[in-house]
Design a protein around this motif. Structure first.
Motif, PDB file in Angstrom:
ATOM      1  N   ASP A  44      -4.592  27.409  19.318  1.00  0.00           N
ATOM      2  CA  ASP A  44      -3.589  27.176  19.946  1.00  0.00           C
ATOM      3  C   ASP A  44      -4.309  26.388  21.382  1.00  0.00           C
ATOM      4  N   ALA A  45      -5.549  25.696  20.976  1.00  0.00           N
ATOM      5  CA  ALA A  45      -6.051  24.674  22.150  1.00  0.00           C
ATOM      6  C   ALA A  45      -5.158  23.577  22.076  1.00  0.00           C
ATOM      7  N   GLU A  46      -5.140  23.007  23.465  1.00  0.00           N
ATOM      8  CA  GLU A  46      -4.306  21.597  23.577  1.00  0.00           C
ATOM      9  C   GLU A  46      -5.142  20.603  23.069  1.00  0.00           C
ATOM     10  N   ARG A  47      -4.452  19.497  22.386  1.00  0.00           N
ATOM     11  CA  ARG A  47      -5.202  18.613  21.402  1.00  0.00           C
ATOM     12  C   ARG A  47      -4.766  17.124  21.832  1.00  0.00           C
ATOM     13  N   ALA A  48      -5.559  16.330  22.207  1.00  0.00           N
ATOM     14  CA  ALA A  48      -5.270  14.829  22.178  1.00  0.00           C
ATOM     15  C   ALA A  48      -6.078  14.094  21.444  1.00  0.00           C
ATOM     16  N   VAL A  49      -5.515  13.007  20.590  1.00  0.00           N
ATOM     17  CA  VAL A  49      -6.379  12.126  19.953  1.00  0.00           C
ATOM     18  C   VAL A  49      -6.632  10.695  20.773  1.00  0.00           C
ATOM     19  N   PHE A  50      -7.614  10.213  20.217  1.00  0.00           N
ATOM     20  CA  PHE A  50      -8.013   8.842  21.046  1.00  0.00           C
ATOM     21  C   PHE A  50      -8.565   7.854  19.799  1.00  0.00           C
ATOM     22  N   ASP A  51      -8.492   6.710  19.924  1.00  0.00           N
ATOM     23  CA  ASP A  51      -9.055   5.641  18.856  1.00  0.00           C
ATOM     24  C   ASP A  51     -10.113   4.687  19.624  1.00  0.00           C
ATOM     25  N   SER A  52     -10.248   4.808  20.857  1.00  0.00           N
ATOM     26  CA  SER A  52     -11.335   3.813  21.323  1.00  0.00           C
ATOM     27  C   SER A  52     -12.031   4.645  22.577  1.00  0.00           C
ATOM     28  N   ARG A  53     -13.061   3.832  23.105  1.00  0.00           N
ATOM     29  CA  ARG A  53     -13.686   4.261  24.094  1.00  0.00           C
ATOM     30  C   ARG A  53     -12.885   4.361  25.415  1.00  0.00           C
ATOM     31  N   ALA A  54     -12.152   3.737  25.655  1.00  0.00           N
ATOM     32  CA  ALA A  54     -11.018   3.284  27.022  1.00  0.00           C
ATOM     33  C   ALA A  54     -10.225   4.505  26.879  1.00  0.00           C
ATOM     34  N   GLN A  55      -9.675   4.929  25.669  1.00  0.00           N
ATOM     35  CA  GLN A  55      -8.712   5.881  25.724  1.00  0.00           C
ATOM     36  C   GLN A  55      -9.368   7.327  26.105  1.00  0.00           C
ATOM     37  N   LEU A  56     -10.565   7.515  25.503  1.00  0.00           N
ATOM     38  CA  LEU A  56     -11.371   8.620  25.748  1.00  0.00           C
ATOM     39  C   LEU A  56     -11.825   8.769  27.216  1.00  0.00           C
ATOM     40  N   GLN A  57     -12.142   7.690  27.700  1.00  0.00           N
ATOM     41  CA  GLN A  57     -12.625   7.552  29.253  1.00  0.00           C
ATOM     42  C   GLN A  57     -11.423   8.084  30.037  1.00  0.00           C
ATOM     43  N   ASP A  58     -10.166   7.673  29.793  1.00  0.00           N
ATOM     44  CA  ASP A  58      -9.143   7.983  30.641  1.00  0.00           C
ATOM     45  C   ASP A  58      -8.837   9.697  30.366  1.00  0.00           C
ATOM     46  N   LEU A  59      -8.858   9.997  29.252  1.00  0.00           N
ATOM     47  CA  LEU A  59      -8.478  11.384  28.905  1.00  0.00           C
ATOM     48  C   LEU A  59      -9.689  12.316  29.808  1.00  0.00           C
ATOM     49  N   LEU A  60     -10.942  12.011  29.487  1.00  0.00           N
ATOM     50  CA  LEU A  60     -11.941  12.686  30.123  1.00  0.00           C
ATOM     51  C   LEU A  60     -11.706  13.000  31.569  1.00  0.00           C
ATOM     52  N   VAL A  61     -11.174  12.011  32.368  1.00  0.00           N
ATOM     53  CA  VAL A  61     -11.233  11.991  33.921  1.00  0.00           C
ATOM     54  C   VAL A  61     -10.278  13.224  34.424  1.00  0.00           C
ATOM     55  N   LYS A  62      -9.470  13.462  33.395  1.00  0.00           N
ATOM     56  CA  LYS A  62      -8.637  14.803  33.815  1.00  0.00           C
ATOM     57  C   LYS A  62      -8.849  15.922  33.413  1.00  0.00           C
ATOM     58  N   ALA A  63      -9.307  15.942  32.074  1.00  0.00           N
ATOM     59  CA  ALA A  63      -9.689  16.802  31.251  1.00  0.00           C
ATOM     60  C   ALA A  63     -10.893  17.778  31.947  1.00  0.00           C
ATOM     61  N   ARG A  64     -11.973  16.818  32.394  1.00  0.00           N
ATOM     62  CA  ARG A  64     -13.127  17.629  33.259  1.00  0.00           C
ATOM     63  C   ARG A  64     -12.912  18.330  34.142  1.00  0.00           C
ATOM     64  N   ASP A  65     -11.912  17.908  34.967  1.00  0.00           N
ATOM     65  CA  ASP A  65     -11.330  18.565  36.122  1.00  0.00           C
ATOM     66  C   ASP A  65     -10.413  19.783  36.037  1.00  0.00           C
ATOM     67  N   GLU A  66      -9.787  19.864  34.729  1.00  0.00           N
ATOM     68  CA  GLU A  66      -8.826  20.886  34.701  1.00  0.00           C
ATOM     69  C   GLU A  66      -9.132  21.761  33.586  1.00  0.00           C
ATOM     70  N   THR A  67      -9.974  21.552  32.602  1.00  0.00           N
ATOM     71  CA  THR A  67     -10.260  22.303  31.482  1.00  0.00           C
ATOM     72  C   THR A  67     -11.579  23.090  31.705  1.00  0.00           C
ATOM     73  N   ARG A  68     -11.648  24.372  31.450  1.00  0.00           N
ATOM     74  CA  ARG A  68     -12.730  25.076  31.790  1.00  0.00           C
ATOM     75  C   ARG A  68     -13.534  24.789  30.472  1.00  0.00           C
ATOM     76  N   CYS A  69     -12.929  25.059  29.116  1.00  0.00           N
ATOM     77  CA  CYS A  69     -13.889  24.857  28.012  1.00  0.00           C
ATOM     78  C   CYS A  69     -13.378  23.558  27.355  1.00  0.00           C
ATOM     79  N   LEU A  70     -13.944  22.567  27.345  1.00  0.00           N
ATOM     80  CA  LEU A  70     -13.562  21.289  26.789  1.00  0.00           C
ATOM     81  C   LEU A  70     -14.629  20.862  25.565  1.00  0.00           C
ATOM     82  N   CYS A  71     -13.865  20.596  24.532  1.00  0.00           N
ATOM     83  CA  CYS A  71     -14.720  20.095  23.378  1.00  0.00           C
ATOM     84  C   CYS A  71     -14.378  18.556  23.093  1.00  0.00           C
ATOM     85  N   ILE A  72     -15.228  17.871  22.720  1.00  0.00           N
ATOM     86  CA  ILE A  72     -14.808  16.434  22.483  1.00  0.00           C
ATOM     87  C   ILE A  72     -15.460  16.173  21.188  1.00  0.00           C
ATOM     88  N   MET A  73     -14.515  16.063  20.001  1.00  0.00           N
ATOM     89  CA  MET A  73     -15.105  15.498  18.548  1.00  0.00           C
ATOM     90  C   MET A  73     -15.057  14.092  18.443  1.00  0.00           C
TER      91      MET A  73
END
Length: 316
Positions: free
Chosen positions: A259-288
């Protein structure tokens, strides 16, 4: 996946078992345990079934099979006779009425199959090979059963009794989930079979203020997911959000919390954008990420964020 796994509530539901031998006895005992109202259709029945009938646990129609005995009142029909042609006829007759049928040990004539089961009260574990290898499924069941705690029955009952109480104390869904995760991870809770001890631990955890702890883990995952360390898998199963590269194998994603929220990325830029929000709002974050992609994004990892890798090995 040929069969969709589900647990069916048979409490006070009518089930017809055609046949009265050993196979019928095994199936009937399981059906009765699940609360079904079982009717046996057979001219003769085994000693086990006769005892259940004499104790008024099941009904017995002492007749040879006839399609007239089939009605839409039954939610399931089991064909357990020794005659394949008769079982196939039962299947055909039942399908005309839209009934679910299981012809025992004859997979093409089964609308549903029964898995190898581990029963710990409210906790049930089902293992199925889709009918391909019942012996393999049984072997897997035995392996899992050997490592499951014997107190799961008591623990499940206790947690069920506390669900509404905790909802009142912890209105937020995520807060309740974190409470149960901490409670169930406690070594004393894992070992005890005493409800009084569970109550004491429950009240202790309830009295403790919830601490907000954020954790970010990077998992390098390639094709052989079995090389992932146990710590990485444990965190993947606890993560509230998973950011994953498009090349991560499906087997790797399957190890993450369902039931974890999932988001896919295909580039460094996309991951960077996702991390800005995820680091502030997610208590347990996994980057694969894959090993190849990690080299391009490694500098995005900040101090304190752990990294696990699936490793590399060579065969001679």
């Amino acid at each position: 996946m040929q069969y969709f796994p589900l647990f069916m509530d048979l409490t006070d539901k009518a089930v017809l078992v055609v046949g009265g031998g050993e196979v019928a006895s095994r199936k009937t005992e399981a059906l009765v345990k699940a609360g079904a109202r079982v009717t046996i259709l057979s001219p003769e029945i085994s000693a086990t079934l006769r005892t259940l009938w004499q104790d008024d646990v099941i009904q017995w129609i002492q007749q040879c099979y006839d399609s007239a005995f089939l009605t839409r009142n039954y939610v399931q029909v089991w064909a357990t006779t020794d005659h394949a042609s008769l079982n196939h006829q039962i299947y055909a007759d039942a399908k005309l009425l839209g009934l679910l049928v299981n012809v025992v040990d004859d997979q093409p004539y089964c609308d549903f199959i029964t898995p190898a089961m581990i029963d710990r009260g409210a906790i049930q574990v089902a293992i199925s090979s889709g009918g391909a290898s019942p012996v393999l499924a049984r072997n897997i069941r035995e392996s899992i059963e050997a490592i499951l705690a014997q107190n799961l029955r008591v623990l499940a009952q206790f947690c069920g009794e506390k669900r509404e109480h905790l909802k009142a104390k912890r209105p937020d869904v995520s807060a309740r989930r974190r409470f149960w995760e901490a409670f169930l991870a406690d070594p004393m809770v894992k070992e005890t079979r005493d409800p009084a001890v569970l109550e004491h631990m429950y009240q202790r955890y309830l009295a403790e203020p919830e601490q907000v702890v954020r954790e970010v883990v990077w998992v390098v995952c390639d094709a052989d997911v079995e090389l992932l360390p146990m710590k990485a898998v444990r965190f993947m199963q606890q993560s509230e959000q998973v950011l994953y590269h498009q090349d991560i194998p499906p087997e790797g994603l399957d190890l993450c919390r369902r039931d974890a929220e999932r988001a896919v990325f295909d580039s460094r830029a996309q991951l960077q954008d996702l991390l800005v929000k995820a680091r502030d709002e997610t208590r347990c974050l996994c980057i694969m990420v894959t090993a190849a992609e990690f080299q391009a994004v490694a500098d995005l990892r900040v101090t304190g964020e752990r990294q696990f890798g699936s490793g590399v090995y060579h065969r001679e």
